[in-house]
Enzyme design. Structure first.
Site, short mmCIF file in Angstrom:
data_model
loop_
_atom_site.label_atom_id
_atom_site.label_comp_id
_atom_site.label_asym_id
_atom_site.label_seq_id
_atom_site.Cartn_x
_atom_site.Cartn_y
_atom_site.Cartn_z
N HIS A 164 -33.29 -25.92 10.41
CA HIS A 164 -33.69 -24.55 10.69
C HIS A 164 -35.04 -24.27 10.82
CE1 HIS A 164 -29.46 -23.05 9.69
NE2 HIS A 164 -29.32 -22.94 11.04
N CYS A 251 -31.25 -18.52 3.10
CA CYS A 251 -29.93 -19.03 3.80
C CYS A 251 -28.86 -17.84 3.16
CB CYS A 251 -29.45 -20.14 3.70
SG CYS A 251 -30.65 -21.28 3.95
C1 CIR Z 1 -25.06 -25.37 7.39
O1 CIR Z 1 -25.36 -26.68 7.70
O2 CIR Z 1 -24.74 -24.68 8.48
C2 CIR Z 1 -24.94 -24.96 6.08
N1 CIR Z 1 -24.47 -25.98 5.30
C3 CIR Z 1 -26.33 -24.65 5.67
C4 CIR Z 1 -27.18 -23.35 6.34
C5 CIR Z 1 -28.33 -23.22 5.86
N2 CIR Z 1 -28.71 -21.84 6.37
C6 CIR Z 1 -30.12 -21.46 6.54
O3 CIR Z 1 -30.70 -22.54 6.28
N3 CIR Z 1 -30.40 -20.36 7.04
#
Ligand code: CIR
Length: 256
Positions: A164, A251
């Site tokens: 991201h 996140c």
């Molecule tokens: C994913 O791959 O969607 C989750 N394991 C991690 C999400 C991380 N979120 C973020 O960077 N906002």
């Protein structure tokens, strides 16, 4: 200033979450819960009211609530995650968001548009959106159109190396920005006071500013020093279990 934060407790299914780094091993659920407790406590120390949602076992990645929406002072934009296993998480966030925003302040990203909140970085009234593996061009277009209705502005930043946008670049107010890897030389960020994150501390770029306190992940000394030297009070938190799933400090919450 932020007044509110929404978080969701991790479930036991966390071990089945998406990861690009299986070599780090599966997250330890009990330790993840302890780290989540500490995260909530730190947020409260920053003076925000924390809404804690129950775990959703059917969605292993659902503690990463940042991806479900973008909440601004004027509107809420419900995302449409690019990761198919995460799509339902945004829908399940709507009722909670309706406690803070009226129906005429809520916008929705719809297919074929895909967007995840981790790709959105707020700098005052302007929002950078990452064109990534999870956020597509149509998602960016819908997001920009929605924001502009409320007088916000938006620009698109393409990224290639990380999951991201905020995996690699984070604004911590007062013109200060943590930048790593592909973002260090990006034209879009040239006017900011950059705190350069070295390659071996790349995960540490994901810090969060909350009401003049910056929360920094544990184990990234260059990042911590850079943030302290910029004049901030710092809270350091261990996020080892979330790192195993490519998740960082930002996140784990929606801040607004
Ligand atoms: C994913 O791959 O969607 C989750 N394991 C991690 C999400 C991380 N979120 C973020 O960077 N906002």
């Amino acid at each position: 200033m932020f007044k509110n934060v929404i978080v969701r407790r991790p479930g036991r299914s966390l071990a089945e979450g998406i990861t690009s780094a299986p070599e780090l091993g599966k997250p330890d659920y009990e330790l993840a819960l302890k780290q989540h407790d500490a995260y909530i406590k730190a947020l409260e120390e920053c003076g925000v009211k924390v809404t804690v949602l129950e775990a959703l076992e059917e969605y292993p990645d659902s503690c990463f609530v940042e991806d479900t929406a973008v909440l601004t002072k004027r509107c809420a934009i419900i995302s449409n995650p690019g990761a198919s296993t995460r799509r339902g998480e945004s829908v399940l966030m709507i009722d909670t968001i309706k406690k803070f925003y009226s129906d005429d302040q809520i916008e929705y990203i719809t297919s074929p548009g895909a967007m995840e909140g981790g790709d959105v970085m707020m700098v005052g009234n302007h929002f950078y959106i990452g064109l990534s593996a999870r956020t597509n061009e149509e998602g960016c277009r819908q997001f920009k159109e929605a924001l502009e209705k409320y007088g916000h502005t938006c620009s698109v930043v393409s990224l290639e190396e990380v999951l991201h946008l905020k995996t690699g670049v984070n604004y911590i107010e007062n013109n200060n920005m943590l930048v790593s890897g592909e973002f260090i030389e990006k034209e879009d960020f040239k006017s900011f006071n950059k705190i350069i994150v070295p390659e071996n501390e790349a995960y540490g770029a994901n810090c969060i500013w909350i009401n003049d306190i910056v929360i920094v992940p544990e184990g990234y000394p260059t990042v911590e020093k850079g943030v302290r030297d910029a004049g901030y009070k710092v809270i350091v938190l261990d996020t080892s279990e979330y790192k195993k799933l490519d998740g960082g400090l930002s996140c784990l919450s929606l801040r607004f």
